[in-house]
Write an enzyme that holds these catalytic residues in place. Structure first.
Site, short mmCIF file in Angstrom:
data_model
loop_
_atom_site.label_atom_id
_atom_site.label_comp_id
_atom_site.label_asym_id
_atom_site.label_seq_id
_atom_site.Cartn_x
_atom_site.Cartn_y
_atom_site.Cartn_z
N ASN A 10 45.79 41.64 44.57
CA ASN A 10 44.65 40.78 44.34
C ASN A 10 44.55 39.85 45.54
OD1 ASN A 10 42.81 38.90 43.48
ND2 ASN A 10 43.81 38.49 41.51
N LYS A 17 48.05 38.02 45.64
CA LYS A 17 48.94 38.14 44.48
C LYS A 17 49.26 39.61 44.31
CE LYS A 17 46.77 34.42 41.94
NZ LYS A 17 45.60 34.27 41.12
N ARG A 92 42.14 44.67 43.14
CA ARG A 92 41.09 43.96 42.42
C ARG A 92 39.96 43.69 43.40
NH1 ARG A 92 40.45 37.76 41.14
NH2 ARG A 92 38.72 37.90 39.68
N HIS A 181 35.22 38.77 35.40
CA HIS A 181 36.37 38.87 34.48
C HIS A 181 36.33 40.17 33.67
CE1 HIS A 181 36.51 34.17 34.14
NE2 HIS A 181 37.39 34.58 35.04
N LEU A 210 39.08 32.09 28.48
CA LEU A 210 39.04 30.67 28.83
C LEU A 210 40.22 30.33 29.73
CD1 LEU A 210 38.31 29.30 25.21
CD2 LEU A 210 36.66 30.08 26.92
N ASN A 212 40.81 28.79 34.04
CA ASN A 212 40.17 27.77 34.85
C ASN A 212 38.71 28.18 35.04
OD1 ASN A 212 40.21 25.39 36.15
ND2 ASN A 212 41.27 26.14 37.98
N GLY A 213 38.49 29.46 35.37
CA GLY A 213 37.16 30.05 35.22
C GLY A 213 37.06 30.52 33.77
N ARG A 242 33.58 24.23 37.36
CA ARG A 242 32.19 24.71 37.47
C ARG A 242 31.35 24.24 36.29
NH1 ARG A 242 34.10 30.74 37.99
NH2 ARG A 242 35.73 30.31 39.50
N ARG A 285 45.69 20.78 29.16
CA ARG A 285 46.84 20.04 28.60
C ARG A 285 46.69 18.55 28.83
NH1 ARG A 285 50.65 24.32 31.55
NH2 ARG A 285 48.88 24.10 32.92
N ASN A 335 46.65 29.32 24.84
CA ASN A 335 47.59 28.21 24.61
C ASN A 335 47.05 27.01 23.86
OD1 ASN A 335 49.99 29.18 26.14
ND2 ASN A 335 48.50 29.23 27.81
N GLU A 385 45.41 41.38 33.31
CA GLU A 385 44.51 42.05 34.25
C GLU A 385 45.27 42.99 35.17
OE1 GLU A 385 42.81 37.99 34.69
OE2 GLU A 385 41.05 39.07 35.38
P1 ADP Z 1 42.78 31.17 36.17
O1 ADP Z 1 43.38 32.57 36.15
O2 ADP Z 1 41.32 31.14 35.91
O3 ADP Z 1 43.22 30.31 37.30
P2 ADP Z 1 44.40 30.73 33.78
O4 ADP Z 1 43.92 31.77 32.85
O5 ADP Z 1 45.77 30.84 34.34
O6 ADP Z 1 43.35 30.42 34.91
O7 ADP Z 1 44.29 29.33 33.01
C1 ADP Z 1 44.67 28.13 33.63
C2 ADP Z 1 44.32 26.98 32.71
O8 ADP Z 1 44.91 27.19 31.43
C3 ADP Z 1 44.86 25.64 33.17
O9 ADP Z 1 43.97 25.02 34.06
C4 ADP Z 1 44.97 24.87 31.88
O10 ADP Z 1 43.74 24.20 31.65
C5 ADP Z 1 45.12 25.92 30.81
N1 ADP Z 1 46.44 25.92 30.18
C6 ADP Z 1 47.58 26.53 30.60
N2 ADP Z 1 48.58 26.29 29.73
C7 ADP Z 1 48.07 25.53 28.74
C8 ADP Z 1 48.60 24.95 27.54
N3 ADP Z 1 49.88 25.10 27.19
N4 ADP Z 1 47.77 24.24 26.77
C9 ADP Z 1 46.48 24.07 27.10
N5 ADP Z 1 45.92 24.59 28.20
C10 ADP Z 1 46.70 25.30 29.02
#
Ligand code: ADP
Length: 401
Positions: A10, A17, A92, A181, A210, A212-213, A242, A285, A335, A385
């Site tokens: 990726n 990655k 990817r 996604h 859900l 970061n994106g 965003r 968090r 989470n 993924e």
């Molecule tokens: P991306 O792949 O889009 O960068 P991820 O799917 O790894 O993102 O999600 C990252 C986000 O998940 C973090 O920014 C945070 O908001 C949220 N996150 C991770 N762990 C937890 C948790 N234990 N509780 C709540 N939110 C969490």
């Protein structure tokens, strides 16, 4: 013994990655990340199966140097790229436009088409291409497969894929809703059907990715019929940084009245909006911690995030007509029990509810969190993924052998 390993790459603009999987049991032989490529403080973090992480810091000028460093680390574990057990490399690729509806073995024509799509994915496709070219130079004899983030969404009907703008202008600039996604939505919708003990063709699922994106999709019988991201990953849900959906006239207003440039507005909407724009934090968090302490700004950001999420659940419920399951996935979805609870709160009349005890359970496994008698299953389904890219890559390579 036939080759059973797949390397998943990726490639971002300044990062790569990677994961090396053994497709006999889907195990990870090694995972890693090269960061800050071409910048100061480049570093590589490599974790072999059953071992601790190894970190390496030093100059990594470009993707070529990055991949060579990865190959070297893999060699140290006896997993080098020259191994006869390596069956393929799966890449990817963010944007496959309308052209790529499936994973595709890469040749010159495929590279040219990914390049032709750069205007609709200026941030992502160039980096993906660099990764592919570098990997091909290292192992020109090995099948390399492109797995597109947009592919799963190419089944959307025109009624969902088109914006209501002048058709000629839209077509001249390839403006339509592509969605992103897709690899995650494909994997999670299928895994949700499996969790229900059904085949994907039998179920209608709303997937809420859900991270970061963030994006939602409506999946009918295994095929995507709508998704919340559009021409770019800016449309739809409120995300970490965003804005998601907005009156497009906000942009004219910012240009005319706010005297902002196109680039400034791009940065505002992609990097300084969403949760971080609303409350200064994009990590759920931290936001929840602030909410629990009574922080009003964090509470408003959370409420706006949930309000938008609910709107999409309602919209996709209507699009699908019948919903068998709603699946939460990615960092927040997997989470944040509070987000899941709030997203379906008050939707009992749609057959939606979560069981508080089940929702509070922390686990890496796919699981149901709805009460036993619920009309619609609510599920938490961790996305994967890399496994999906490896699976699609391996299937394609096996097929052509
Ligand atoms: P991306 O792949 O889009 O960068 P991820 O799917 O790894 O993102 O999600 C990252 C986000 O998940 C973090 O920014 C945070 O908001 C949220 N996150 C991770 N762990 C937890 C948790 N234990 N509780 C709540 N939110 C969490």
């Amino acid at each position: 013994m036939s080759a059973t390993r797949v390397l998943v790459l990726n490639s971002g603009s300044s990062s790569v990655k990677y994961q090396l999987l053994d497709m006999r049991d889907s195990s990870r032989l090694a995972v890693g990340l090269v960061e800050r490529i071409g910048e100061e403080g480049s570093r590589l973090r490599h974790t072999p199966q059953g071992g601790g992480p190894r970190e390496w810091t030093g100059p990594i000028a470009d993707h070529d140097a990055a991949l060579k460093a990865v190959a070297e680390e893999l060699s140290k574990d006896g997993l080098g790229l020259d191994s006869p057990e390596l069956a393929a490399i799966g890449h990817r690729v963010v944007h496959g436009g309308k052209t790529f509806t499936e994973p595709t073995v890469i040749d010159e024509a495929v590279l040219a088409e990914i390049e032709r799509l750069i205007p609709v994915a200026p941030l992502h496709n160039p980096a993906n291409l660099t990764g592919i070219r570098t990997a091909r130079a290292l192992r020109p004899d090995l099948p390399q497969v492109a797995v597109f983030d947009t592919a799963f969404h190419t089944t959307m009907p025109e009624s969902a894929a088109r914006y209501a703008i002048d058709v000629e202008t839209a077509d001249a600039h390839r403006i339509r809703r592509y969605g992103f996604h897709g690899t995650s939505h494909a994997y999670v919708s299928r895994a949700t059907a499996e969790l229900l003990g059904k085949s994907p063709e039998e179920v209608n699922v709303i997937v809420l990715h859900l991270g970061n994106g963030a994006s939602a999709s409506a999946v009918r019988g295994g095929r995507c019929v709508d998704t919340s991201m559009g021409l770019t990953p800016l449309e739809g849900l409120v995300m970490g940084t965003r804005s998601g959906d907005m009156d497009p006239a906000v942009i004219f207003h910012l240009m005319r009245v706010g005297k902002m440039s196109t680039d400034e507005i791009d940065t505002l909407l992609n990097k300084k909006s969403g949760l971080i724009g609303l409350c200064g934090d994009n990590d759920m968090r931290e936001i929840r911690r602030r909410v629990d302490e009574g922080d009003e700004q964090a509470k408003l950001a959370f409420d706006i995030y949930i309000h938008r999420l609910k709107k999409y659940i309602g919209a996709y419920y209507a699009v699908l007509g019948r919903v068998d399951a709603i699946a939460f996935t990615a960092g927040v979805g997997e989470n944040a029990a509070s987000v899941r609870e709030a997203a379906v709160a008050g939707l009992q009349s749609l057959g939606l509810a979560v069981d508080d005890a089940l929702n509070a359970v922390r686990s890496d496994e796919p699981r149901l969190i709805s009460p036993a008698d619920a009309r619609v299953a609510v599920a938490v389904v961790p996305t994967d993924e890399e496994l999906e890219i490896a699976t699609q890559t391996y299937a394609l390579v096996e097929e052509s052998n």
